[in-house]
Design a protein around this motif. Structure first.
Motif, mmCIF file in Angstrom:
data_model
loop_
_atom_site.group_PDB
_atom_site.id
_atom_site.type_symbol
_atom_site.label_atom_id
_atom_site.label_comp_id
_atom_site.label_asym_id
_atom_site.label_seq_id
_atom_site.Cartn_x
_atom_site.Cartn_y
_atom_site.Cartn_z
ATOM 1 N N TYR A 102 26.949 33.113 23.917
ATOM 2 C CA TYR A 102 25.982 34.133 23.502
ATOM 3 C C TYR A 102 25.003 33.549 22.495
ATOM 4 O O TYR A 102 25.344 32.659 21.724
ATOM 5 C CB TYR A 102 26.709 35.308 22.828
ATOM 6 C CG TYR A 102 27.800 35.900 23.671
ATOM 7 C CD1 TYR A 102 29.058 35.316 23.723
ATOM 8 C CD2 TYR A 102 27.564 37.025 24.446
ATOM 9 C CE1 TYR A 102 30.060 35.835 24.525
ATOM 10 C CE2 TYR A 102 28.564 37.560 25.246
ATOM 11 C CZ TYR A 102 29.804 36.964 25.276
ATOM 12 O OH TYR A 102 30.786 37.481 26.072
ATOM 13 N N TYR A 104 22.570 35.089 19.414
ATOM 14 C CA TYR A 104 22.158 36.211 18.587
ATOM 15 C C TYR A 104 21.083 35.752 17.617
ATOM 16 O O TYR A 104 21.029 34.593 17.222
ATOM 17 C CB TYR A 104 23.325 36.759 17.763
ATOM 18 C CG TYR A 104 24.335 37.561 18.535
ATOM 19 C CD1 TYR A 104 25.415 36.945 19.162
ATOM 20 C CD2 TYR A 104 24.208 38.936 18.645
ATOM 21 C CE1 TYR A 104 26.351 37.681 19.863
ATOM 22 C CE2 TYR A 104 25.147 39.687 19.344
ATOM 23 C CZ TYR A 104 26.214 39.058 19.944
ATOM 24 O OH TYR A 104 27.133 39.795 20.635
ATOM 25 N N TYR A 112 23.096 36.165 27.070
ATOM 26 C CA TYR A 112 24.492 35.802 27.161
ATOM 27 C C TYR A 112 24.791 35.252 28.549
ATOM 28 O O TYR A 112 24.071 35.532 29.509
ATOM 29 C CB TYR A 112 25.411 36.977 26.810
ATOM 30 C CG TYR A 112 25.392 38.149 27.756
ATOM 31 C CD1 TYR A 112 24.347 39.073 27.715
ATOM 32 C CD2 TYR A 112 26.424 38.370 28.660
ATOM 33 C CE1 TYR A 112 24.329 40.161 28.548
ATOM 34 C CE2 TYR A 112 26.414 39.466 29.505
ATOM 35 C CZ TYR A 112 25.361 40.367 29.439
ATOM 36 O OH TYR A 112 25.340 41.448 30.292
ATOM 37 N N LEU A 129 22.130 32.404 15.844
ATOM 38 C CA LEU A 129 23.562 32.159 15.920
ATOM 39 C C LEU A 129 24.008 32.088 17.367
ATOM 40 O O LEU A 129 23.708 32.967 18.161
ATOM 41 C CB LEU A 129 24.330 33.279 15.220
ATOM 42 C CG LEU A 129 24.329 33.242 13.695
ATOM 43 C CD1 LEU A 129 24.780 34.568 13.132
ATOM 44 C CD2 LEU A 129 25.230 32.128 13.203
ATOM 45 N N SER A 148 33.237 33.166 23.540
ATOM 46 C CA SER A 148 34.305 34.154 23.578
ATOM 47 C C SER A 148 35.234 33.865 24.739
ATOM 48 O O SER A 148 34.789 33.493 25.827
ATOM 49 C CB SER A 148 33.697 35.547 23.735
ATOM 50 O OG SER A 148 34.688 36.505 23.987
ATOM 51 N N LYS A 192 38.591 36.025 24.997
ATOM 52 C CA LYS A 192 39.001 37.422 25.177
ATOM 53 C C LYS A 192 38.738 38.166 23.889
ATOM 54 O O LYS A 192 39.233 37.776 22.840
ATOM 55 C CB LYS A 192 40.503 37.515 25.457
ATOM 56 C CG LYS A 192 40.954 36.998 26.789
ATOM 57 C CD LYS A 192 42.448 37.234 26.955
ATOM 58 C CE LYS A 192 42.951 36.584 28.226
ATOM 59 N NZ LYS A 192 44.396 36.778 28.379
ATOM 60 N N GLY A 193 37.936 39.218 23.952
ATOM 61 C CA GLY A 193 37.648 39.971 22.728
ATOM 62 C C GLY A 193 36.933 39.100 21.731
ATOM 63 O O GLY A 193 36.563 38.007 22.023
ATOM 64 N N GLY A 194 36.634 39.509 20.556
ATOM 65 C CA GLY A 194 36.083 38.753 19.443
ATOM 66 C C GLY A 194 35.188 37.589 19.802
ATOM 67 O O GLY A 194 35.266 37.037 20.869
ATOM 68 N N LEU A 195 34.398 37.160 18.916
ATOM 69 C CA LEU A 195 33.473 36.057 19.104
ATOM 70 C C LEU A 195 33.764 34.965 18.086
ATOM 71 O O LEU A 195 34.123 35.251 16.951
ATOM 72 C CB LEU A 195 32.029 36.515 18.897
ATOM 73 C CG LEU A 195 31.402 37.424 19.947
ATOM 74 C CD1 LEU A 195 30.074 37.951 19.454
ATOM 75 C CD2 LEU A 195 31.215 36.675 21.241
ATOM 76 N N PHE A 221 31.728 32.084 16.161
ATOM 77 C CA PHE A 221 30.332 31.766 15.877
ATOM 78 C C PHE A 221 30.141 30.319 15.451
ATOM 79 O O PHE A 221 31.008 29.730 14.796
ATOM 80 C CB PHE A 221 29.793 32.671 14.764
ATOM 81 C CG PHE A 221 29.503 34.071 15.221
ATOM 82 C CD1 PHE A 221 30.458 35.057 15.134
ATOM 83 C CD2 PHE A 221 28.261 34.389 15.743
ATOM 84 C CE1 PHE A 221 30.198 36.346 15.566
ATOM 85 C CE2 PHE A 221 27.984 35.677 16.179
ATOM 86 C CZ PHE A 221 28.949 36.653 16.083
ATOM 87 N N GLY A 222 28.981 29.773 15.789
ATOM 88 C CA GLY A 222 28.562 28.494 15.256
ATOM 89 C C GLY A 222 27.953 28.677 13.877
ATOM 90 O O GLY A 222 27.812 29.803 13.398
#
Lengths: 110, 114
Positions: A33, A35, A48, A90, A94, A96-99, A101-102
């Motif tokens: 993804y 953002y 995404y 950003l 992912s 499963k669930g949650g992300l 981040f870099g």
């Protein structure tokens, strides 16, 4: 160490130039993804990708483009058509669930 | 489409004070809910998440959140904050089963005074 890398940390460009932000992950995650984070607006989804060679527009895709030729990589191009490109970008992945981040890239266009 | 509201933009507390950060979402169906934290100069990190089951969710560093379906809320709490909790906190929501991932709130900056 498994994780997400984004480079460079700071990027400066002149108005009218396209610029590509890199994002690489070695977590073996399928989904990735992009953002954009602006003060007082939280994070907004640009693009995404759930799988290689496939990607979908997010809420603010205009002026941006992406590619997903490899599972590990999801570069974002900020084109000259993006009217307000200066922001903190950003990348995330992912499983499963949650992300995850870099660290982000702060792009400044003058 | 779903949306998330965080009504407190900046909260300032003294150490040992109790914390509650508000998060309300709008979406008609089943949702997954998250709180993320961004410490100064660091990555966004997952604090806790709710998918189903017990509506009281415990996360890292003594944080917890309660999902109240009737109020469309997922408030974050901590009984006694520390100076090291100074950070920006983001609430996020996604429809259950969605691969589109998260819609974030605008964030709440928490400053804890020593």
């Amino acid at each position: 160490d498994g994780g997400i890398t984004q480079s460079p940390k700071y990027l400066f460009r002149k108005e009218g130039q396209n610029v590509t932000l890199s994002c690489e992950q070695n977590l073996n995650h399928d989904a990735m993804y992009w953002y954009r984070q602006d003060p007082g607006q939280g994070l907004r989804l640009i693009y995404y990708s759930q799988i290689v060679n496939d990607f979908q527009k997010g809420d603010i895709a205009e002026g941006y483009s992406v590619s997903r030729e490899k599972k590990e990589s999801f570069p974002l191009t900020v084109t000259s058509a993006q009217k307000n490109p200066t922001a903190f970008y950003l990348c995330a992945s992912s499983l499963k669930g949650g992300l995850f981040f870099g660290p982000g890239t702060r792009l400044t266009v003058t | 489409a779903q949306s998330v509201s965080q009504h407190n933009h900046h909260v300032i507390l003294s150490e040992a004070a109790s914390l509650e950060l508000g998060c309300n979402y709008s979406y008609g169906g089943t949702v997954n809910l998250f709180w993320y934290v961004q410490y100064p100069g660091q990555h966004l990190q997952l604090l806790l998440k709710y998918f189903s089951g017990d509506p009281l969710v415990k996360g890292i560093k003594g944080f917890e959140a309660e999902f109240i379906k009737s109020k469309f809320s997922f408030n974050l709490r901590k009984p006694s904050v520390q100076w090291s909790d100074t950070a920006e906190y983001f609430c996020a929501v996604t429809p259950s089963g969605s691969a589109r991932q998260l819609t974030f709130g605008s964030g709440t900056q928490l400053t804890v005074l020593p």
